[in-house]
Every structure is written in structure tokens, then in C-alpha cells.
Design a protein around this motif. Structure first.
Motif, PDB file in Angstrom:
ATOM      1  N   VAL A  16      62.605 -15.654  59.308  1.00  0.00           N
ATOM      2  CA  VAL A  16      63.154 -16.176  58.059  1.00  0.00           C
ATOM      3  C   VAL A  16      63.254 -15.030  57.060  1.00  0.00           C
ATOM      4  CG1 VAL A  16      62.802 -17.755  56.128  1.00  0.00           C
ATOM      5  CG2 VAL A  16      62.229 -18.481  58.453  1.00  0.00           C
ATOM      6  N   GLN A  17      64.461 -14.782  56.563  1.00  0.00           N
ATOM      7  CA  GLN A  17      64.691 -13.752  55.561  1.00  0.00           C
ATOM      8  C   GLN A  17      64.623 -14.384  54.179  1.00  0.00           C
ATOM      9  OE1 GLN A  17      64.988 -10.546  55.986  1.00  0.00           O
ATOM     10  NE2 GLN A  17      65.384 -10.360  58.197  1.00  0.00           N
ATOM     11  N   VAL A  18      63.663 -13.919  53.377  1.00  0.00           N
ATOM     12  CA  VAL A  18      63.537 -14.410  52.009  1.00  0.00           C
ATOM     13  C   VAL A  18      64.354 -13.491  51.103  1.00  0.00           C
ATOM     14  CG1 VAL A  18      61.977 -14.998  50.127  1.00  0.00           C
ATOM     15  CG2 VAL A  18      61.261 -15.345  52.509  1.00  0.00           C
ATOM     16  N   LEU A  19      65.312 -14.072  50.414  1.00  0.00           N
ATOM     17  CA  LEU A  19      66.238 -13.311  49.575  1.00  0.00           C
ATOM     18  C   LEU A  19      65.883 -13.468  48.098  1.00  0.00           C
ATOM     19  CD1 LEU A  19      69.571 -14.388  51.325  1.00  0.00           C
ATOM     20  CD2 LEU A  19      68.078 -12.450  51.887  1.00  0.00           C
ATOM     21  N   SER A  20      66.294 -12.462  47.319  1.00  0.00           N
ATOM     22  CA  SER A  20      66.070 -12.503  45.881  1.00  0.00           C
ATOM     23  C   SER A  20      67.202 -13.256  45.192  1.00  0.00           C
ATOM     24  CB  SER A  20      65.988 -11.077  45.320  1.00  0.00           C
ATOM     25  OG  SER A  20      65.878 -11.097  43.912  1.00  0.00           O
ATOM     26  N   LYS A  21      66.851 -14.079  44.226  1.00  0.00           N
ATOM     27  CA  LYS A  21      67.877 -14.720  43.418  1.00  0.00           C
ATOM     28  C   LYS A  21      68.501 -13.689  42.481  1.00  0.00           C
ATOM     29  CE  LYS A  21      65.528 -19.210  43.340  1.00  0.00           C
ATOM     30  NZ  LYS A  21      64.892 -20.241  42.485  1.00  0.00           N
ATOM     31  N   SER A  22      69.704 -13.977  42.033  1.00  0.00           N
ATOM     32  CA  SER A  22      70.367 -13.057  41.102  1.00  0.00           C
ATOM     33  C   SER A  22      71.150 -13.843  40.063  1.00  0.00           C
ATOM     34  CB  SER A  22      71.293 -12.098  41.845  1.00  0.00           C
ATOM     35  OG  SER A  22      72.374 -12.805  42.428  1.00  0.00           O
ATOM     36  N   ILE A  23      71.397 -13.194  38.925  1.00  0.00           N
ATOM     37  CA  ILE A  23      72.193 -13.788  37.864  1.00  0.00           C
ATOM     38  C   ILE A  23      72.956 -12.679  37.147  1.00  0.00           C
ATOM     39  CG2 ILE A  23      70.234 -13.727  36.255  1.00  0.00           C
ATOM     40  CD1 ILE A  23      71.434 -16.232  34.927  1.00  0.00           C
ATOM     41  N   THR A  24      74.192 -12.933  36.838  1.00  0.00           N
ATOM     42  CA  THR A  24      75.018 -11.992  36.066  1.00  0.00           C
ATOM     43  C   THR A  24      75.708 -12.754  34.942  1.00  0.00           C
ATOM     44  OG1 THR A  24      76.897 -12.324  37.565  1.00  0.00           O
ATOM     45  CG2 THR A  24      75.432 -10.460  38.035  1.00  0.00           C
ATOM     46  N   LEU A  25      76.027 -11.999  33.861  1.00  0.00           N
ATOM     47  CA  LEU A  25      76.761 -12.563  32.735  1.00  0.00           C
ATOM     48  C   LEU A  25      78.162 -11.985  32.687  1.00  0.00           C
ATOM     49  CD1 LEU A  25      74.008 -12.467  29.963  1.00  0.00           C
ATOM     50  CD2 LEU A  25      74.823 -14.465  31.233  1.00  0.00           C
ATOM     51  N   ASN A  26      79.091 -12.738  32.118  1.00  0.00           N
ATOM     52  CA  ASN A  26      80.470 -12.241  32.020  1.00  0.00           C
ATOM     53  C   ASN A  26      80.611 -11.130  30.987  1.00  0.00           C
ATOM     54  OD1 ASN A  26      79.934 -14.173  30.016  1.00  0.00           O
ATOM     55  ND2 ASN A  26      82.127 -14.541  29.666  1.00  0.00           N
ATOM     56  N   ARG A  27      79.595 -10.975  30.123  1.00  0.00           N
ATOM     57  CA  ARG A  27      79.579  -9.872  29.161  1.00  0.00           C
ATOM     58  C   ARG A  27      78.181  -9.284  29.096  1.00  0.00           C
ATOM     59  NH1 ARG A  27      83.796 -10.256  25.268  1.00  0.00           N
ATOM     60  NH2 ARG A  27      82.975  -8.247  24.520  1.00  0.00           N
ATOM     61  N   THR A  28      78.105  -7.957  28.976  1.00  0.00           N
ATOM     62  CA  THR A  28      76.808  -7.311  28.776  1.00  0.00           C
ATOM     63  C   THR A  28      76.618  -6.887  27.324  1.00  0.00           C
ATOM     64  OG1 THR A  28      77.752  -5.173  29.418  1.00  0.00           O
ATOM     65  CG2 THR A  28      76.699  -6.489  31.156  1.00  0.00           C
ATOM     66  N   SER A  29      77.699  -6.870  26.556  1.00  0.00           N
ATOM     67  CA  SER A  29      77.622  -6.612  25.108  1.00  0.00           C
ATOM     68  C   SER A  29      78.742  -7.381  24.427  1.00  0.00           C
ATOM     69  CB  SER A  29      77.731  -5.120  24.798  1.00  0.00           C
ATOM     70  OG  SER A  29      78.990  -4.623  25.213  1.00  0.00           O
ATOM     71  N   LEU A  30      78.477  -7.768  23.177  1.00  0.00           N
ATOM     72  CA  LEU A  30      79.428  -8.633  22.498  1.00  0.00           C
ATOM     73  C   LEU A  30      79.279  -8.477  20.992  1.00  0.00           C
ATOM     74  CD1 LEU A  30      81.508 -11.001  22.858  1.00  0.00           C
ATOM     75  CD2 LEU A  30      79.547 -12.559  22.730  1.00  0.00           C
ATOM     76  N   THR A  31      80.426  -8.411  20.308  1.00  0.00           N
ATOM     77  CA  THR A  31      80.438  -8.405  18.842  1.00  0.00           C
ATOM     78  C   THR A  31      81.030  -9.720  18.362  1.00  0.00           C
ATOM     79  OG1 THR A  31      80.670  -6.000  18.737  1.00  0.00           O
ATOM     80  CG2 THR A  31      81.300  -7.263  16.772  1.00  0.00           C
ATOM     81  N   VAL A  32      80.275 -10.365  17.470  1.00  0.00           N
ATOM     82  CA  VAL A  32      80.697 -11.664  16.947  1.00  0.00           C
ATOM     83  C   VAL A  32      80.685 -11.595  15.419  1.00  0.00           C
ATOM     84  CG1 VAL A  32      80.280 -14.145  16.944  1.00  0.00           C
ATOM     85  CG2 VAL A  32      79.606 -12.768  18.918  1.00  0.00           C
ATOM     86  N   TYR A  33      81.709 -12.168  14.816  1.00  0.00           N
ATOM     87  CA  TYR A  33      81.735 -12.213  13.355  1.00  0.00           C
ATOM     88  C   TYR A  33      80.957 -13.419  12.873  1.00  0.00           C
ATOM     89  CZ  TYR A  33      85.213  -8.532  13.525  1.00  0.00           C
ATOM     90  OH  TYR A  33      85.866  -7.340  13.735  1.00  0.00           O
ATOM     91  N   LYS A  34      80.284 -13.214  11.728  1.00  0.00           N
ATOM     92  CA  LYS A  34      79.458 -14.277  11.152  1.00  0.00           C
ATOM     93  C   LYS A  34      80.300 -15.523  10.899  1.00  0.00           C
ATOM     94  CE  LYS A  34      75.821 -15.014   7.730  1.00  0.00           C
ATOM     95  NZ  LYS A  34      76.234 -16.363   7.359  1.00  0.00           N
ATOM     96  N   ASN A  35      79.686 -16.656  11.176  1.00  0.00           N
ATOM     97  CA  ASN A  35      80.302 -17.972  11.041  1.00  0.00           C
ATOM     98  C   ASN A  35      81.287 -18.284  12.169  1.00  0.00           C
ATOM     99  OD1 ASN A  35      78.852 -18.456   8.640  1.00  0.00           O
ATOM    100  ND2 ASN A  35      80.432 -17.405   7.430  1.00  0.00           N
TER     101      ASN A  35
END
Length: 277
Positions: A194-213
Motif C-alpha cells: 500500500v502506497q501512502v500518498l501526500s495530500k496537496s492543495i494549490t491556489l489559483n493565485r499566490t499573490s493578489l492586490t485588492v482595492y478597499k471596499n
């Protein structure tokens, strides 16, 4: 006395060998007699078995049933190879080792009958063509193939720090390969990797600029798919986050985390600015 002859002790003369009432003479007078013929049959001893040949697996049993004529006679049971198949005083045959044996059921006068027994070897295997995979913290059931079917199986993990097993259900503990053993007993066993694998997660952005409001949304992709994701913001005075939706609170910079478990997460750096007029 025969038909038409006189019984010298009673004087009756038989008129007809019938079960009906007939007329006979006795001393010149008429009377009646009731003639009931009967048959005497001499039986010879006999014995039969419900099976003349059968098979049984090692360690398992099969019961032979003897029928005797006359009924109820004592039966003696014997095996010509008790190391292969033994038999009890009541005809219960136990498979001891792979091979063939003859079971004999015998009456006191020596009348006997045989049943041929084939003792089969028990087997177990998994039948998988590749290693079984499971993610850390997840479970996967194993399904061994046994002969005979439905045999009880004892389970063990040879690498419990990587994967554990209970009643055939394997749980991934840490990343790597683990050997899982299924045993029928007496050294009859099979192993599965039985091979035990690591779970993984990725995001569609690694950095983001957002304007207030203004709001923004991050999307997480997990392996395996559809894992539960917990969202956190390092500084909720700048940004709060719920189900990936970012809500700006104040100006500044913070880190947003998408978490599957304590060792599996992805981050995005979020900067909140005032909108340009």
C-alpha cells in the motif's frame, strides 16, 4: 396346515387360503374360521452412505451419514490415512493435509462401505496488478480472495508507522510504502503493498492586490479532489476570508491560507490598497 387339509388338533378343515371368513366343518357341524396368512422375511445386514466421494479443505470438516438395514445398527468409522483426513466416531471428517483418503463405515459383521475424500489446500491472494494507493489520513479497504470463500482472515501491518490495518481497512499514517499481510493460519498468507500518498492543495493565485471596499475570490484545488478546506487570514484587520471569498477591512498586507491539514496548505499574499480616483 395346507388348503383343504384338516388340523388334527382342532378338527377344522381349511376351505380357502383367503383373508375373508369362510365356512368349515367340524364334527359334521358348520362353523367359521378367520384365516390370516403372514410372510416371514429374513434380512441381511446392509449399510450405505449419503456420499461416496467428496472434498474438504484443510482444517475444515464434512459430515458423512450412514444408513443401516436393519436400522439403528452400530457403525465403526475408520480412515486409511488419518494424517490426511481423520474421522470421528460419528462420521465427522476433518481435513488434515492436502491429499486423498478413504473413509470406511463398518458394521459389526464386517459389512462396510467407503467414501473417497479429497483434502484441498486453502489459499489466499489479493489479485491486484499494481500497488494499492491511499492518501495520508484516508482509508482504503482490501479484499483478499480466499479458497474456500469466506474464510476468516487475520490482518497485520509490517510497517505500522506508515499504514495501519483493522479488519482489512488500511489507514494511511505517513507517506511511503507499507506491507499489509492477510493470513488464514498455519503460515498461509498473502501480502499487499500500500502506497501512502501526500495530500496537496494549490491556489489559483499566490499573490493578489485588492482595492478597499472590493471583494475577491480565491479558488483551491486539492488532491485528492473535494477535500474539506479551512480558510484563515493572518490579519483580519486587513482581510477576512470565508470559503475563499476575501472581504477587505483595512489597508495593508496579509497572508491568506487554505488548509487541508496541519501539513498540507497553500498561501496567497494579499495587499489591500485604496482605489485610484
Amino acid at each position: 396346515w395346507k388348503n383343504g387339509t384338516q388340523n388334527p388338533q382342532c378338527g377344522f378343515v381349511l376351505i380357502s387360503d383367503s383373508t375373508t371368513i369362510r365356512t368349515a366343518t367340524y364334527g359334521g357341524e358348520y362353523g367359521t374360521i378367520d384365516y390370516r396368512p403372514y410372510v416371514v422375511v429374513n434380512y441381511s445386514n446392509a449399510i450405505t452412505l449419503d456420499q461416496t466421494s467428496t472434498s474438504v479443505y484443510e482444517g475444515n470438516t464434512v459430515t458423512l451419514t450412514a444408513t443401516t438395514i436393519p436400522a439403528g445398527q452400530a457403525v465403526t468409522w475408520e480412515s486409511d490415512a488419518p494424517a490426511i483426513a481423520s474421522v470421528s466416531d460419528t462420521g465427522v471428517v476433518t481435513g488434515q493435509a492436502q491429499g486423498n483418503a478413504t473413509i470406511t463405515a463398518k458394521l459389526a459383521d464386517g459389512t462396510s462401505v467407503n467414501c473417497e475424500i479429497e483434502v484441498l489446500e486453502k489459499t489466499i491472494n489479493f489479485g491486484y496488478t499494481a500497488d494499492v494507493e491511499v492518501y495520508k489520513g484516508e482509508t482504503v479497504p482490501l479484499e483478499p480472495i480466499t479458497q474456500p470463500a469466506g474464510e476468516p482472515v487475520t490482518w497485520s501491518s509490517l510497517d505500522p508507522d506508515i499504514a495501519t490495518v483493522s479488519n482489512g481497512v488500511v489507514t494511511g499514517v505517513s507517506v511511503g510504502p507499507a506491507r499489509i499481510r492477510a493470513e488464514l493460519g498455519s503460515g498461509i498468507c498473502a501480502e499487499c503493498i500500500v502506497q501512502v500518498l501526500s495530500k496537496s492543495i494549490t491556489l489559483n493565485r499566490t499573490s493578489l492586490t485588492v482595492y478597499k471596499n472590493y471583494d475577491a475570490t480565491l479558488k483551491a484545488t486539492t488532491e485528492p479532489a473535494d477535500q474539506a478546506v479551512r480558510w484563515e487570514s493572518d490579519d483580519e484587520s486587513v482581510v477576512t476570508v470565508e470559503n475563499g471569498v476575501l472581504t477587505t477591512v483595512g489597508l495593508g498586507e496579509t497572508t491568506v491560507r487554505a488548509i487541508v491539514d496541519e501539513e498540507t496548505y497553500a498561501v496567497c499574499t494579499v495587499e489591500v490598497k485604496m482605489p485610484v480616483l
